[in-house]
Design an enzyme around this catalytic site. Sequence first.
Site, mmCIF file in Angstrom:
data_model
loop_
_atom_site.group_PDB
_atom_site.id
_atom_site.type_symbol
_atom_site.label_atom_id
_atom_site.label_comp_id
_atom_site.label_asym_id
_atom_site.label_seq_id
_atom_site.Cartn_x
_atom_site.Cartn_y
_atom_site.Cartn_z
ATOM 1 N N ARG A 170 37.406 13.776 28.808
ATOM 2 C CA ARG A 170 36.708 15.047 29.007
ATOM 3 C C ARG A 170 37.301 15.807 30.198
ATOM 4 O O ARG A 170 36.843 15.654 31.333
ATOM 5 C CB ARG A 170 35.227 14.781 29.236
ATOM 6 C CG ARG A 170 34.484 14.419 27.929
ATOM 7 C CD ARG A 170 33.087 13.943 28.220
ATOM 8 N NE ARG A 170 33.122 12.788 29.113
ATOM 9 C CZ ARG A 170 32.054 12.246 29.669
ATOM 10 N NH1 ARG A 170 30.866 12.766 29.480
ATOM 11 N NH2 ARG A 170 32.174 11.184 30.463
ATOM 12 N N LYS A 229 43.699 -13.146 31.961
ATOM 13 C CA LYS A 229 44.600 -13.320 33.113
ATOM 14 C C LYS A 229 45.355 -14.640 33.008
ATOM 15 O O LYS A 229 46.540 -14.720 33.358
ATOM 16 C CB LYS A 229 43.795 -13.235 34.403
ATOM 17 C CG LYS A 229 43.241 -11.826 34.652
ATOM 18 C CD LYS A 229 42.159 -11.825 35.721
ATOM 19 C CE LYS A 229 41.653 -10.405 35.993
ATOM 20 N NZ LYS A 229 40.438 -10.431 36.833
ATOM 21 N N GLY A 239 44.205 -7.963 41.119
ATOM 22 C CA GLY A 239 44.248 -6.734 41.921
ATOM 23 C C GLY A 239 45.502 -6.599 42.750
ATOM 24 O O GLY A 239 46.614 -6.619 42.221
#
Lengths: 429, 429
Positions: free
Chosen positions: B41, B199, B128
Amino acid sequence: MALLGCGVVGTEVVRLLREQAGDLAARVGVPLELAGIAVRRPERVREGVPRELLTSDAQGLVTRDDVDIVIEVIGGIEPARTLILEAMKTGKSVVTANKALLAEDGATLFAAAREYGADLYYEASVAGAIPLLRPLRESLVGDHVHRVLGIVNGTTNYILDQMDTNGAGFNEALEEAQALGFAEADPTADVEGFDAAAKAAILAQLAFHTPVTAADVHREGITEVSSADVAGAREAGSVVKLLAICERVPAAEGRNGRGVSVRVYPAMIPRTHPLASVREAYNAVFVEAESAGSLMFYGAGAGGAPTASAVLGDLVAVARNLRGGKPGPVEVTYAELPVLPMGETRTRYYIQLDVADRSGVLATVATEFAKHDVSIQAVRQVGSGEDAQLVVVTHRAADAALSATVERLRSFEDVRRVASVMRVEADDV
Amino acid sequence: MALLGCGVVGTEVVRLLREQAGDLAARVGVPLELAGIAVRRPERVREGVPRELLTSDAQGLVTRDDVDIVIEVIGGIEPARTLILEAMKTGKSVVTANKALLAEDGATLFAAAREYGADLYYEASVAGAIPLLRPLRESLVGDHVHRVLGIVNGTTNYILDQMDTNGAGFNEALEEAQALGFAEADPTADVEGFDAAAKAAILAQLAFHTPVTAADVHREGITEVSSADVAGAREAGSVVKLLAICERVPAAEGRNGRGVSVRVYPAMIPRTHPLASVREAYNAVFVEAESAGSLMFYGAGAGGAPTASAVLGDLVAVARNLRGGKPGPVEVTYAELPVLPMGETRTRYYIQLDVADRSGVLATVATEFAKHDVSIQAVRQVGSGEDAQLVVVTHRAADAALSATVERLRSFEDVRRVASVMRVEADDV
């Protein structure tokens, strides 16, 4: 491919190249072949090292046409530097484990790598097999590193760990480390912090993209660390470690800061800090970056096999780059930040004073700290009479102000002895 | 450069690209410019994101001529896969944080990267900002990895840590994690181990140079972990962690082994193991390699900023490769080792049985273990009468034999209840 030097690491490299030949060829895409090994005495028999590869003509070997990669594991400044530069000049790529050379004259090597389009990889120079330089050079290249805090010398960590665990004195712990092979007969490079200082220079250079040499590093070894220092740390819930510290010093404005502080000394860190649990001869490095947060890398920091593993990792990378016709990233030291003098670095001190058990001593001592603009975080009196002690812990202050305060205290009549002075680090992590 | 997706990670990437523009340009050699951001959007206002860059036409964006690198942070299988393949087909390089896609269909992506000579970097997909994939892909590429043992999901580590520290039950700890934002409203992907399994597949693939998908991973979540399990572990000097385990299973001959075992489940590890001290939502991965020895990588495993740091590290690497005209290394899965079924994996069990306090119970139980060829390391009786318990710890045995033994025990009259069954890992590290 040529190998310069065939000591503990070199022998291990030769062994791994042979044993893992199939795997390495699959990972690179072509076989890795050793064309020659330069040693001082080629006539000496080395187990597992093919005699016909040995030569004493290092200069001739690095410039041979059939050599495209030179692995340097001689160590020291010369002839390593000349040979590496010669190799790059004739279009060869270089893998080296030479921390002394990189810390003394890295700039010359990086400049040559840029000029001749050669690869220069040196993961093995810091913390053995712990992948540390590649993460700093590449993984964190999009981040902003604030601080690197590391235990990068296994010998001194072993000694300090023994002092902490068994209450051993420095000499006793050193002798044990020597008997077990964790310390050399001449332990100067380790215990005086020269080895750690070289590694600190390499780490600071990578972390802050700024030129730093071993001579820029403030260095204090562990020979003066006493049982009292270690016991005092223990009482304070801390442990003494020889730390290599690379810090970006913040400025009022600007992201890059006022400069960098690079230093090696024994310091107290809280037992709750992950570095505190690094025992024996292990190494670990804490990195604090803006986006990544706190990272730690842990492993064996020395030894033939771990160092050879790091050399082989670099070798595969360089061989792949050669196959692809393009060298890997070259160090960029665009930041050109100044290395600040130790006196301007803001640190914390932990001080034990043997004092006369008289009213007013505390006030006298506190006044002296105030005069030097050093703020005290805590002070307590321990014991009484002959055993009266003051234990002072300061807030952060300029190191010059802290050491000047301690010097002044030594001359006070009521201060019988400065029993222990130790910096405090990692308290705010 | 195009960005696909602008959620938590994407917004952070945009912010860092702007704030660190100068540093990044210096490190790459040219400025990094964002040509567009594809979102569902585009009319929605996003703080710090330039409105004019937003578009809903992702397909158009990835094939634009002025785009050379595509950063994918949408997540999920589609449309991410189609867009990434489209990008590589038109000569673009890709940086992605998409663990689900890499674990489900990494082979297709790697094949496309090879075919079109494109870079495919994905450090952010596991743990991360902890530099973990690059060390495995590059630093350890000359070594022989035996085992990877990791805490790779922050949500479950937070929950288990709370259960261990406060004696909380699973539901209570989950609610707290949700209240603090460590767990999502629908926690299934985390607590059932799907996230960790994806992972594990990526890690196993890199560590063993062999194709592994999420479907190959044996997966058990933590929803069945009880207060009794956690208390039992504590009594045994251990702690329960959700582990991702990638192991090379040795063969009688040959270096590559019989195959690999890749699994995710809650298991007990000794409190002295470095992974045991990984608290709260932190991640850490232990790697055991032949030459490098034991290595550990520790840090924040999730969150917008750490993940964005990993994305930016990859971005700089890819941009440097583009400048140099040559892509980085592409995954090689030459080893093609089979993934062994869980039943053949050799594990250890810790079992608590509520038993009738009758002589002969121990003998009955011990006999059943012997029948399945499972060797008992230790057994002790705790309590008496109504509270009589047997605590059994086994040596390593085939997982199928262990679980068959436990199933049989459930049917014994003298065994009133199997109170806890937990695997034991990392005991030999």
